[in-house]
Design a protein around this motif. Structure first.
Motif, PDB file in Angstrom:
ATOM      1  N   PRO A 139       0.999  -1.345  -0.088  1.00  0.00           N
ATOM      2  CA  PRO A 139       0.082  -0.091   0.156  1.00  0.00           C
ATOM      3  C   PRO A 139       0.800   1.157  -0.011  1.00  0.00           C
ATOM      4  O   PRO A 139       0.658   2.239  -0.816  1.00  0.00           O
ATOM      5  CB  PRO A 139      -0.983  -0.243   1.281  1.00  0.00           C
ATOM      6  CG  PRO A 139      -0.867  -1.679   1.320  1.00  0.00           C
ATOM      7  CD  PRO A 139       0.359  -2.266   1.113  1.00  0.00           C
ATOM      8  N   GLU A 140       1.978   1.192   0.915  1.00  0.00           N
ATOM      9  CA  GLU A 140       2.950   2.349   0.973  1.00  0.00           C
ATOM     10  C   GLU A 140       3.481   2.619  -0.469  1.00  0.00           C
ATOM     11  O   GLU A 140       3.779   3.781  -0.971  1.00  0.00           O
ATOM     12  CB  GLU A 140       3.818   2.219   2.123  1.00  0.00           C
ATOM     13  CG  GLU A 140       3.058   2.454   3.404  1.00  0.00           C
ATOM     14  CD  GLU A 140       2.347   4.022   3.484  1.00  0.00           C
ATOM     15  OE1 GLU A 140       3.098   5.064   3.126  1.00  0.00           O
ATOM     16  OE2 GLU A 140       1.225   4.087   3.915  1.00  0.00           O
ATOM     17  N   ILE A 157       2.693   1.650  -3.350  1.00  0.00           N
ATOM     18  CA  ILE A 157       1.670   2.097  -4.524  1.00  0.00           C
ATOM     19  C   ILE A 157       1.455   3.762  -4.342  1.00  0.00           C
ATOM     20  O   ILE A 157       1.446   4.365  -5.236  1.00  0.00           O
ATOM     21  CB  ILE A 157       0.567   1.323  -4.354  1.00  0.00           C
ATOM     22  CG1 ILE A 157       0.527  -0.007  -4.959  1.00  0.00           C
ATOM     23  CG2 ILE A 157      -0.825   2.013  -5.081  1.00  0.00           C
ATOM     24  CD1 ILE A 157      -0.635  -1.069  -4.625  1.00  0.00           C
ATOM     25  N   LYS A 158       1.196   4.109  -2.906  1.00  0.00           N
ATOM     26  CA  LYS A 158       1.099   5.531  -2.665  1.00  0.00           C
ATOM     27  C   LYS A 158       2.211   6.338  -3.098  1.00  0.00           C
ATOM     28  O   LYS A 158       2.271   7.252  -4.018  1.00  0.00           O
ATOM     29  CB  LYS A 158       0.998   5.808  -1.094  1.00  0.00           C
ATOM     30  CG  LYS A 158      -0.273   6.029  -0.951  1.00  0.00           C
ATOM     31  CD  LYS A 158      -0.405   6.516   0.626  1.00  0.00           C
ATOM     32  CE  LYS A 158      -1.184   5.576   1.576  1.00  0.00           C
ATOM     33  NZ  LYS A 158      -1.176   5.705   2.979  1.00  0.00           N
ATOM     34  N   ILE A 159       3.398   5.938  -3.001  1.00  0.00           N
ATOM     35  CA  ILE A 159       4.759   6.630  -3.372  1.00  0.00           C
ATOM     36  C   ILE A 159       4.989   6.654  -4.800  1.00  0.00           C
ATOM     37  O   ILE A 159       5.152   7.607  -5.581  1.00  0.00           O
ATOM     38  CB  ILE A 159       5.878   6.107  -2.606  1.00  0.00           C
ATOM     39  CG1 ILE A 159       5.902   6.432  -1.108  1.00  0.00           C
ATOM     40  CG2 ILE A 159       7.204   6.350  -3.218  1.00  0.00           C
ATOM     41  CD1 ILE A 159       6.741   5.588  -0.151  1.00  0.00           C
ATOM     42  N   CYS A 160       4.653   5.575  -5.579  1.00  0.00           N
ATOM     43  CA  CYS A 160       4.620   5.534  -7.019  1.00  0.00           C
ATOM     44  C   CYS A 160       3.857   6.477  -7.753  1.00  0.00           C
ATOM     45  O   CYS A 160       3.850   7.289  -8.752  1.00  0.00           O
ATOM     46  CB  CYS A 160       4.616   3.998  -7.613  1.00  0.00           C
ATOM     47  SG  CYS A 160       5.782   2.887  -6.976  1.00  0.00           S
ATOM     48  N   LYS A 161       2.400   6.511  -7.105  1.00  0.00           N
ATOM     49  CA  LYS A 161       1.795   7.491  -7.807  1.00  0.00           C
ATOM     50  C   LYS A 161       1.980   8.949  -7.605  1.00  0.00           C
ATOM     51  O   LYS A 161       1.802   9.809  -8.379  1.00  0.00           O
ATOM     52  CB  LYS A 161       0.217   7.331  -6.890  1.00  0.00           C
ATOM     53  CG  LYS A 161      -0.527   6.131  -7.450  1.00  0.00           C
ATOM     54  CD  LYS A 161      -1.968   5.676  -6.753  1.00  0.00           C
ATOM     55  CE  LYS A 161      -2.736   4.689  -7.310  1.00  0.00           C
ATOM     56  NZ  LYS A 161      -4.006   4.382  -6.660  1.00  0.00           N
ATOM     57  N   LYS A 162       2.528   9.224  -6.200  1.00  0.00           N
ATOM     58  CA  LYS A 162       2.979  10.636  -5.972  1.00  0.00           C
ATOM     59  C   LYS A 162       4.044  11.051  -7.074  1.00  0.00           C
ATOM     60  O   LYS A 162       4.046  12.259  -7.248  1.00  0.00           O
ATOM     61  CB  LYS A 162       3.606  10.649  -4.606  1.00  0.00           C
ATOM     62  CG  LYS A 162       4.540  11.745  -4.226  1.00  0.00           C
ATOM     63  CD  LYS A 162       4.826  11.566  -2.803  1.00  0.00           C
ATOM     64  CE  LYS A 162       5.624  12.930  -2.276  1.00  0.00           C
ATOM     65  NZ  LYS A 162       6.251  12.774  -1.047  1.00  0.00           N
ATOM     66  N   HIS A 163       4.854  10.134  -7.555  1.00  0.00           N
ATOM     67  CA  HIS A 163       6.068  10.529  -8.251  1.00  0.00           C
ATOM     68  C   HIS A 163       6.005  10.227  -9.709  1.00  0.00           C
ATOM     69  O   HIS A 163       6.697  10.142 -10.495  1.00  0.00           O
ATOM     70  CB  HIS A 163       7.279   9.757  -7.645  1.00  0.00           C
ATOM     71  CG  HIS A 163       7.871  10.431  -6.421  1.00  0.00           C
ATOM     72  ND1 HIS A 163       8.415  11.467  -6.191  1.00  0.00           N
ATOM     73  CD2 HIS A 163       7.599   9.850  -5.293  1.00  0.00           C
ATOM     74  CE1 HIS A 163       8.706  11.651  -4.962  1.00  0.00           C
ATOM     75  NE2 HIS A 163       8.315  10.834  -4.468  1.00  0.00           N
TER      76      HIS A 163
END
Length: 413
Positions: A201-202, A204-210
């Protein structure tokens, strides 16, 4: 007359020394690899050197090898297609079985399309190597599988590793990469030596952010994680679209061979025409393809029962080991690392286990960190609980005996 004698530089040792001290292990009489399995027996047992041994070193998580329905599908495919293929998938190596298998895999992962290659190693290496170009970036977990590392090294892109299962470090690395560059984050879902699960989950969040593409290796999680064996997506209740590319194998829980990718039609179509490992390798044989296809059908019909039995067996073995005070790390899966420490102790323990009817191997550095050698056990749905508790007791007795012999490691000898 003066004679000039040319001095030659001595030829370096060829081949170079192995990473592991293979010769030392052989001389010590504790070499345990490449054992020939003579026969597979019911309930997770095998026959080796005429001896019946409990298989604790394989990957048949669901215990489907020797399933009669699957065996028959393989036989039927030989009668229809023969035993070999006539070329690569790109040319004469695609049958109706290959297309059907790829469609089934895509549906299983909630993706538009999929492609099957002749090995899992090849799937990772050839995919990662061809997806990124010069000035692009590949960012991978430090403990990713060797095939991911090799694919990244073969690519033209810059390769950066983040600290094991550390989303904050991944975030920091991605934050320093130009936003205009293509970025591929690659991670195992379950790490094959520890059995631990990536913090998906984390990540994925970071990949979306960048704006990074995410590729996940599910070789040790699909068919295993979650109540129904749905893998990392079921385990964390993820949207399948949050993972751009899923890679997995057909040679572990599924008793066949080969590897596959599941992704969007656009990505798969690109890989079919650019992946050198796909274009320049012979196709997975129709027999193995039929085996994989039937295995997926058997899994779908029996998934609840198979996965439940696997999880129960894993709990029985883990709890038995812990009851003896044996350290097994923080595995959340059917991979159970028995922490030994020094290399020689691990090698001797593996040798003793095999002499006592337990088929298990030691894992040395560099596969694991120095000073953290393990016995690596894998549990399956085929095992009987009483066999697992007996195996845990035997492992305890062996380790206890070694502990009192004050054995020194190879590094210290």
């Amino acid at each position: 007359m003066t004679v000039h004698i040319k001095t030659f530089t001595p030829t370096p040792l060829f081949p170079p020394k192995t990473t592991w001290d293979i010769e030392g292990v052989k001389e010590a009489g504790i070499y345990t690899w490449f054992k020939e399995i003579q026969e597979e027996l019911p309930n997770g047992w095998v026959k080796v050197d005429g001896q019946k041994m409990l298989m604790l070193g394989g990957y048949s998580y669901l215990g489907l090898n020797q399933n009669q329905e699957i065996n028959q599908a393989a036989i039927d495919s030989i009668e229809k297609f023969g035993t070999g293929m006539s070329g690569s998938r790109f040319l004469a190596g695609t049958t109706t079985l290959h297309s059907e298998l790829e469609q089934k895999i895509a549906r299983m992962h909630g993706k538009e399309d999929a492609m099957v290659l002749s090995s899992g190693y090849l799937a990772n290496v050839s995919t990662i190597a061809c997806l990124l170009k010069k000035n692009d970036y590949i960012i991978g977990d430090k403990l990713n599988h060797a095939s991911i590392m090799d694919g990244a090294r073969y690519a033209q892109a810059k390769f950066v590793r983040y600290r094991h299962n550390d989303p904050e470090h991944l975030d920091a690395i991605l934050g320093k990469i130009p936003h205009t560059a293509r970025k591929l984050v690659v991670t195992d879902s379950v790490f094959s030596m520890s059995g631990t699960v990536a913090n998906m989950p984390e990540i994925i969040k970071i990949c979306k952010k960048h704006g990074a593409i995410l590729m996940v290796d599910e070789c040790h999680s699909i068919f295993v994680l979650g109540e129904k064996g749905g893998g990392i997506a079921e385990y964390f209740d993820l949207d399948p679209d949050d993972i751009d590319i899923t890679m997995a194998t057909l040679s572990k829980a599924i008793p066949s061979s080969g590897g596959y990718l599941a992704a969007s039609t656009k990505i798969i179509d690109y890989l079919r025409h650019e992946s050198r490992g796909f274009i320049y390798s012979g196709a997975l044989t129709s027999t193995l393809t039929a085996t994989a296809l039937k295995s997926l059908e058997v899994f779908e019909k029996n998934r609840g029962e198979l996965v439940k039995r696997l999880h129960e067996n894993t709990a029985v073995f883990s709890e038995a080991l812990r009851s003896y005070g044996i350290e097994i790390g923080h595995s959340e899966t059917s991979i159970i690392p028995i922490l030994i420490g020094d290399t020689t102790d691990a090698a001797i323990a593996a040798k003793k286990c095999q002499e006592n009817g337990l088929f298990i191997h030691a894992v040395f550095p560099p596969v694991v960190p120095v000073g953290k050698a393990i016995l690596r056990a894998s549990i399956t749905a085929a095992h009987k609980k009483e066999d697992l508790t007996a195996a845990a007791q035997k492992i305890y007795e062996i380790l206890n005996e070694l502990k009192h012999k004050n054995i020194h490691s190879i590094e210290n000898s």
